[in-house]
Scaffold this motif. Structure first.
Motif, PDB file in Angstrom:
ATOM      1  N   ASN A  62      -5.899   3.077  -7.084  1.00  0.00           N
ATOM      2  CA  ASN A  62      -6.268   4.310  -6.897  1.00  0.00           C
ATOM      3  C   ASN A  62      -5.854   5.212  -5.873  1.00  0.00           C
ATOM      4  O   ASN A  62      -5.980   6.470  -5.916  1.00  0.00           O
ATOM      5  CB  ASN A  62      -8.002   4.149  -6.885  1.00  0.00           C
ATOM      6  CG  ASN A  62      -8.474   3.661  -8.095  1.00  0.00           C
ATOM      7  OD1 ASN A  62      -8.003   4.114  -9.106  1.00  0.00           O
ATOM      8  ND2 ASN A  62      -9.355   2.763  -7.903  1.00  0.00           N
ATOM      9  N   ASN A  63      -5.288   4.405  -4.879  1.00  0.00           N
ATOM     10  CA  ASN A  63      -4.646   5.272  -3.679  1.00  0.00           C
ATOM     11  C   ASN A  63      -3.436   6.193  -4.398  1.00  0.00           C
ATOM     12  O   ASN A  63      -3.106   7.449  -4.180  1.00  0.00           O
ATOM     13  CB  ASN A  63      -3.943   4.349  -2.902  1.00  0.00           C
ATOM     14  CG  ASN A  63      -3.720   5.191  -1.497  1.00  0.00           C
ATOM     15  OD1 ASN A  63      -2.618   5.363  -1.102  1.00  0.00           O
ATOM     16  ND2 ASN A  63      -4.683   5.612  -0.513  1.00  0.00           N
ATOM     17  N   ASP A  66      -4.797   9.153  -6.476  1.00  0.00           N
ATOM     18  CA  ASP A  66      -4.894  10.356  -5.627  1.00  0.00           C
ATOM     19  C   ASP A  66      -3.428  11.015  -5.390  1.00  0.00           C
ATOM     20  O   ASP A  66      -3.398  12.000  -5.398  1.00  0.00           O
ATOM     21  CB  ASP A  66      -5.341   9.900  -4.003  1.00  0.00           C
ATOM     22  CG  ASP A  66      -6.657   9.166  -4.071  1.00  0.00           C
ATOM     23  OD1 ASP A  66      -7.354   9.192  -4.980  1.00  0.00           O
ATOM     24  OD2 ASP A  66      -7.052   8.616  -2.982  1.00  0.00           O
ATOM     25  N   GLY A 133      -4.116   1.668  -0.366  1.00  0.00           N
ATOM     26  CA  GLY A 133      -5.245   2.291   0.542  1.00  0.00           C
ATOM     27  C   GLY A 133      -5.862   1.188   1.033  1.00  0.00           C
ATOM     28  O   GLY A 133      -5.369   0.206   1.588  1.00  0.00           O
ATOM     29  N   THR A 137      -3.765  -6.086  -0.260  1.00  0.00           N
ATOM     30  CA  THR A 137      -4.417  -7.518  -0.002  1.00  0.00           C
ATOM     31  C   THR A 137      -3.292  -8.548   0.410  1.00  0.00           C
ATOM     32  O   THR A 137      -3.674  -9.793   0.640  1.00  0.00           O
ATOM     33  CB  THR A 137      -4.689  -8.174  -1.433  1.00  0.00           C
ATOM     34  OG1 THR A 137      -3.713  -7.846  -2.527  1.00  0.00           O
ATOM     35  CG2 THR A 137      -5.957  -7.480  -1.977  1.00  0.00           C
ATOM     36  N   ARG A 138      -2.051  -8.045   0.534  1.00  0.00           N
ATOM     37  CA  ARG A 138      -0.763  -8.930   0.958  1.00  0.00           C
ATOM     38  C   ARG A 138       0.126  -8.071   1.524  1.00  0.00           C
ATOM     39  O   ARG A 138       0.152  -7.020   1.429  1.00  0.00           O
ATOM     40  CB  ARG A 138      -0.540  -9.845  -0.207  1.00  0.00           C
ATOM     41  CG  ARG A 138      -0.193  -8.973  -1.451  1.00  0.00           C
ATOM     42  CD  ARG A 138       0.139  -9.912  -2.507  1.00  0.00           C
ATOM     43  NE  ARG A 138       0.642  -9.281  -3.825  1.00  0.00           N
ATOM     44  CZ  ARG A 138      -0.265  -8.693  -4.500  1.00  0.00           C
ATOM     45  NH1 ARG A 138      -1.722  -8.588  -4.060  1.00  0.00           N
ATOM     46  NH2 ARG A 138       0.183  -7.960  -5.689  1.00  0.00           N
ATOM     47  N   ASP A 166      -5.372   8.382   2.851  1.00  0.00           N
ATOM     48  CA  ASP A 166      -6.667   7.329   3.399  1.00  0.00           C
ATOM     49  C   ASP A 166      -6.129   6.244   4.383  1.00  0.00           C
ATOM     50  O   ASP A 166      -6.875   6.353   5.518  1.00  0.00           O
ATOM     51  CB  ASP A 166      -6.882   6.381   2.249  1.00  0.00           C
ATOM     52  CG  ASP A 166      -8.788   5.930   2.570  1.00  0.00           C
ATOM     53  OD1 ASP A 166      -9.235   6.431   3.076  1.00  0.00           O
ATOM     54  OD2 ASP A 166      -9.029   5.123   1.383  1.00  0.00           O
TER      55      ASP A 166
END
Ligand SMILES: NC(=O)C1=CN([C@@H]2O[C@H](COP(=O)(O)OP(=O)(O)OC[C@H]3O[C@@H](n4cnc5c(N)ncnc54)[C@H](OP(=O)(O)O)[C@@H]3O)[C@@H](O)[C@H]2O)[C@@H](O)CC1
Ligand SMILES: [K+]
Length: 516
Positions: A62-63, A66, A133, A137-138, A166
């Motif tokens: 979702n970043n 945006d 954002g 996760t890695r 963000d």
């Protein structure tokens, strides 16, 4: 105080708002993208008119969504915009996919490559980093790592303005640690509230500035909604520091600061000065007999009493007007000093342990934790923290392999629980936590960066300011929060060439500016 959120807390707020029916995910993404464009024009008014060029780097979540909204809004303002997608369009989450599709109906979207920020001959006016954002996760790899690592060059060598959506991509939103790359941008635009990453670690080296834009999400009002939040230390209210007009000196407490032996009394004297300046009614130095002449030649308003050993301290503390203690600055780490700490803590006074009083327990920290209580404050810097909590310090220092990574907030909260007291873990971001889970961060970063505070004796003064506020009857967390803010503010008010002695002497100006 404003909250500093984790990615999970932000997602929970978003989910609750969507579930309430007041807003959709698509609405929020539209507001987020529009807010970034607004912030860009506020930051650089020269970009607000005329036609400019932009590269928008969009990631797989979702970043990136945006980013596509930003592309559309800039295009609508007459800009020439290219979106660069890292990942596959089919795999984008629903709202991001919708905005991707809206964008490709208007302008180009090409795969992100190592040249996406621009080629030497063809640099855009603006690069927007919307790759990752709060969902990182890695570690970042491949072309994304290359492009992000190069943003600093793009900025400094080519004068391209770089904005992150963000959080700078590659920075873990919960810890501020970098996962695989270390971007540097001019501006980060975040939504609703700052994330922990904007304040922890070396946040201000990744982004020169952070702006938070409202996207219409509600802020927590109920205390149960706020449980677990981390708070950002803000300027204290004047009324918290004002003295009652009818009061007398004993109503503002009596702080006792224990000093080391001859040639080592300077630290405790700095501590005492901090306690006195912040408004403790009386401040007394407890001094070994051999150091009394040395101390007497340096003090006036501060008093001194001889304290030969632990028994003498216990006897003195029959006087319950001595309501706040500080042990550690210049105290030494031998048996005599340890005896003083072991005598002081069971008497359940508000007690700050700093410097030597922390280091003396490095072989058996559990012995110290056994003695600590809810009116104890430990004020370690990084080295002292590692001596008392070696496992937590090792976890904190380890290079992260996944997000969210272990943070200074996690380490300080666990330390406070383990020690059963308030722990104030110093640094440019000072994190303080109490055993019951309350946690706040004081940030001496961005416009409040205070590099001159890194000077001998500065920590001794901070310990004294906390002790003075405890003497004035504040609780440990409030005393820590206000003391860290005042300490930095004094340094900023003084300016360059600050030495520790200057910090307490700046207090009157800082109080006056607060309206005290
Ligand atoms: N919450 C809100 O209120 C609002 C949120 N908004 C915006 O949404 C953002 C959060 O969106 P998000 O949750 O989709 O996360 P985001 O960071 O875009 O990426 C996740 C994707 O990246 C992937 N991935 C992860 N690491 C990777 C790696 N190293 N290399 C490669 N891939 C990696 C990961 O894959 P996975 O781990 O699932 O395998 C997943 O596919 C937030 O920061 C804000 O900008 C706004 O629109 C307004 C309201
Ligand atoms: K980003």
């Amino acid at each position: 105080m404003a909250e500093l959120l984790t990615g999970a807390q932000m997602r929970a707020i978003e989910r609750a708002a969507i579930a309430s029916g007041s807003v959709t995910g698509l609405d929020l993404m539209e507001r987020a993208g529009a807010a970034v464009v607004e912030a860009i024009f506020e930051e650089w008014p020269d970009l607000a008119s005329g036609d400019h060029t932009a590269s928008i780097l969009c990631g797989p979540g979702n970043n990136g969504g945006d980013g596509f909204v930003i592309a559309r809004h800039l295009h609508d303002r007459g800009w020439t915009v290219t979106a660069h997608l890292y990942g596959k369009a089919e795999k984008l989450p629903t709202d991001a996919r919708s905005n991707h599709d809206l964008w490709v109906a208007q302008g180009p979207c090409v795969p992100l490559t190592d040249r996406s920020a621009g080629s030497v001959k063809n640099m855009p006016d603006l690069v927007v980093d919307a790759i990752f954002g709060t969902g990182l996760t890695r570690p970042v790899e491949g072309d994304a790592e290359f492009v992000l690592g190069n943003l600093e060059t793009v900025r400094t060598d080519f004068g391209v303005r770089c904005v992150s959506v963000d959080v700078p991509s590659g920075i873990c939103s919960d810890s501020g640690k970098w996962l695989g790359c270390c971007p540097r941008v001019d501006l980060t635009v975040s939504f609703h509230s700052e994330k922990l990453a904007h304040r922890l670690e070396d946040a201000d080296t990744h982004s020169d500035k952070v702006v938070v834009k409202d996207i219409g999400l509600p802020h927590a009002e109920q205390s149960d909604e706020r449980a677990g939040y981390v708070w950002m230390v803000e300027p204290p209210a004047a009324r918290a520091l004002a003295k009652p007009t009818q009061g007398q000196k004993y109503s503002q407490g009596h702080a006792l600061i224990l000093s080391g032996g001859p040639g080592r009394t300077g630290a405790a004297r700095l501590t005492a000065r901090g306690a006195l300046r912040v408004g403790a009614g009386l401040v007394t130095l407890g001094v070994p007999s051999k150091a009394q002449a040395e101390v007497a030649s340096h003090i006036t308003a501060i008093m001194q009493v001889p304290i030969a050993n632990a028994e003498a301290l216990t006897e003195l503390l029959w006087d319950t007007r001595l309501n706040a203690l500080c042990l550690g600055p210049g105290l030494g780490i031998g048996d005599q000093a340890r005896g003083l700490v072991e005598a002081a803590l069971p008497l359940y006074r508000a007690t700050v342990l700093d410097a030597d009083a922390l280091s003396m327990f490095h072989k058996a920290p559990a012995d110290l934790f056994e003695l600590c209580h809810d009116r104890t404050v430990l004020t370690p810097h990084g080295g002292e923290f590692a001596r008392l909590f070696p496992d937590l310090a090792a976890k904190l220092a380890a290079e992260p392999t996944e997000g969210p990574a272990y943070s200074k907030v996690d380490a300080t909260r666990t330390a406070a629980q383990r020690a059963g007291c308030t722990v104030l873990f110093k640094g440019a971001a000072t994190v303080m936590a109490s055993a019951d889970g309350r946690c706040s961060v004081h940030s001496a970063q961005y416009e409040r960066a205070a590099p001159w505070l890194a000077t001998a004796g500065s920590g001794d003064v901070l310990a004294g300011v906390i002790t003075g506020l405890l003497a004035r009857d504040m609780g440990p967390m409030q005393a820590c929060e206000i003391a860290t803010w005042l300490h930095t503010e004094c340094a900023l008010a003084f300016g360059p060439a600050l030495v520790a002695e200057d910090i307490p002497e700046q207090m009157p100006d800082v109080f006056r500016a607060l309206g005290v």
